[in-house]
Design a protein around this motif. Structure first.
Motif, PDB file in Angstrom:
ATOM      1  N   SER A 148    -101.502  29.512 -63.725  1.00 40.11           N
ATOM      2  CA  SER A 148    -101.082  28.728 -64.890  1.00 40.11           C
ATOM      3  C   SER A 148    -101.700  27.332 -64.872  1.00 40.11           C
ATOM      4  O   SER A 148    -102.053  26.779 -65.915  1.00 40.11           O
ATOM      5  N   PRO A 151    -106.437  27.510 -65.782  1.00 40.90           N
ATOM      6  CA  PRO A 151    -106.815  28.656 -66.615  1.00 40.90           C
ATOM      7  C   PRO A 151    -108.320  28.927 -66.517  1.00 40.90           C
ATOM      8  O   PRO A 151    -109.108  28.044 -66.190  1.00 40.90           O
ATOM      9  N   TYR A 152    -108.705  30.146 -66.839  1.00 38.96           N
ATOM     10  CA  TYR A 152    -110.118  30.529 -66.812  1.00 38.96           C
ATOM     11  C   TYR A 152    -110.854  29.889 -67.987  1.00 38.96           C
ATOM     12  O   TYR A 152    -110.333  29.827 -69.097  1.00 38.96           O
ATOM     13  N   GLU A 159    -111.464  36.200 -65.185  1.00 37.28           N
ATOM     14  CA  GLU A 159    -110.352  36.845 -64.482  1.00 37.28           C
ATOM     15  C   GLU A 159    -110.879  37.886 -63.503  1.00 37.28           C
ATOM     16  O   GLU A 159    -111.639  38.782 -63.866  1.00 37.28           O
TER      17      GLU A 159
END
Length: 393
Positions: A148, A151-152, A159
């Motif tokens: 969280s 983030p990507y 991911e």
């Protein structure tokens, strides 16, 4: 006089070797002797040594050397930590033995005896904090919070799962093959600290670099003031000008003063040169890492961005080449078209010039102050991170 030249040559050789070893891979030194010396020290010398051991002792000797290499370079070990403590302890003892007898002096008060000890103690404390603090290990208990928090960006991070830890891999994390763990906001593995530099201890690492830079500058200036005080108390300039008839100018006095210092205080001179060189190197490392932190980038991400930009440039060039080829083919086939004027064709841009500019889009860069805040107060130490952990639990 020969001893003086030996000391000067020793200082120059030391400077060349240290700069070559630490900075020889920098782009500014490419194609220079510094780069060649760096390759020899870091790769060539070791390969020649392995060949020599193999020729003299056979495979058993080579395997022994390789096992030592594995222990020293491919797994956690305290060798460089011991070397650091030995270096800083030895230098401090030499300074205390050779220079403390002149403190207090003409330019330094007696408080510097204790201030120097305090400064070294703070440096060792920062070393311990960096070496033994958690760099931000990603575990099953906190992986959801790190996912969280980071983030990507779907550019250099997508991911995926860590093939070793079998856990989801948060953006900006990396599995350290030496420590055998995933580290959040991974920067690099530091052999001197025997620890990874990551999300939780980057602040200690930066403080370590800055403090040791200031410590070296302080030591260099303090020894310089000790020597200046001796120059003043022993009335060297007065003796040179009055009794030896040397002209009272900098150009005339400098060679005699340098000769006197090298003859009477060669240990202090060598220590000053050594600490001055190390201070410059530490300043370079600190500026480099500070710039990374202020742009919210890590050393690991620097290489990722270089690979990404290189790939995008090659893709753009390939597209431009394809467009140029199509244009040339259509020009050959389009015989019915009126010929283009020479003036217009001269100013018309080639499709190869239309390669798109590749821009580094770092979504983690939140601005100077927020980036600095993230380093000083890591995400995993904030209340919001802990609240997310309790909710997920």
């Amino acid at each position: 006089m020969a001893v003086h030249w030996v000391l000067i040559c020793h200082g120059l050789v030391t400077l060349t070797v240290v700069v070559s070893f630490l900075c020889g891979q920098w782009p500014i030194f490419q194609g220079t002797p510094i780069s060649s010396i760096h390759r020899f020290i870091t790769f060539g010398a070791y390969q020649y040594f392995l060949k020599f051991v193999g020729a003299v002792f056979g495979d058993k000797g080579t395997n022994l050397i390789l096992s030592v290499e594995y222990y020293c370079c491919d797994r956690p070990n305290p060798i460089l930590q011991i070397i650091y403590l030995a270096i800083i302890g030895t230098i401090y003892c030499i300074i205390a033995k050779t220079s403390f007898s002149y403190i207090p002096g003409y330019y330094l008060s007696g408080i510097h005896r204790y201030a120097s000890m305090l400064a070294v103690g703070i440096g060792i404390l920062l070393f311990i904090l960096t070496s033994f603090s958690d760099p931000g290990t990603v575990k099953a208990e906190n992986v959801s919070q790190y996912l969280s928090a980071y983030p990507y960006d779907n550019i250099i991070y997508t991911e995926k799962e860590c093939s070793t830890c079998k856990l989801p891999k948060p953006a900006r994390s990396k599995h350290c093959s030496i420590c055998n763990r995933c580290v959040a906001r991974f920067d690099h593995h530091c052999g001197w600290m025997n620890n990874c530099i990551g999300e939780r201890n980057t602040r200690y690492f930066l403080a370590f670099l800055l403090w040791h830079f200031l410590l070296c500058v302080y030591g260099t200036i303090a020894i310089g003031l000790v020597l200046a005080g001796q120059l003043k108390e022993l009335r060297v300039i007065y003796i040179l000008t009055v009794y030896y008839g040397v002209d009272n100018s900098f150009g005339s006095l400098a060679p005699y003063i340098v000769q006197w210092l090298l003859g009477s205080y060669n240990t202090q001179i060598l220590l000053m040169v050594f600490m001055a060189i190390v201070s410059l190197l530490l300043a370079g490392f600190f500026v480099y890492h500070a710039n990374l932190c202020l742009t919210n980038t890590t050393t690991n991400e620097t290489f990722k961005w270089q690979d990404y930009i290189s790939w995008r440039k090659k893709l753009s060039e390939a597209r431009a080449s394809t467009a140029a080829l199509k244009a040339s083919i259509s020009g050959v086939n389009g015989e019915g078209k009126p010929p283009e004027s020479k003036c217009r064709s001269f100013f018309r841009r080639s499709p190869l010039e239309d390669t798109e500019a590749v821009i580094k889009n770092n979504v983690y860069d939140k601005g100077f102050f927020l980036n600095f805040y993230e380093v000083i107060f890591p995400v995993s130490t904030r209340a919001s991170f802990l609240q997310t952990k309790s909710k997920s639990g």
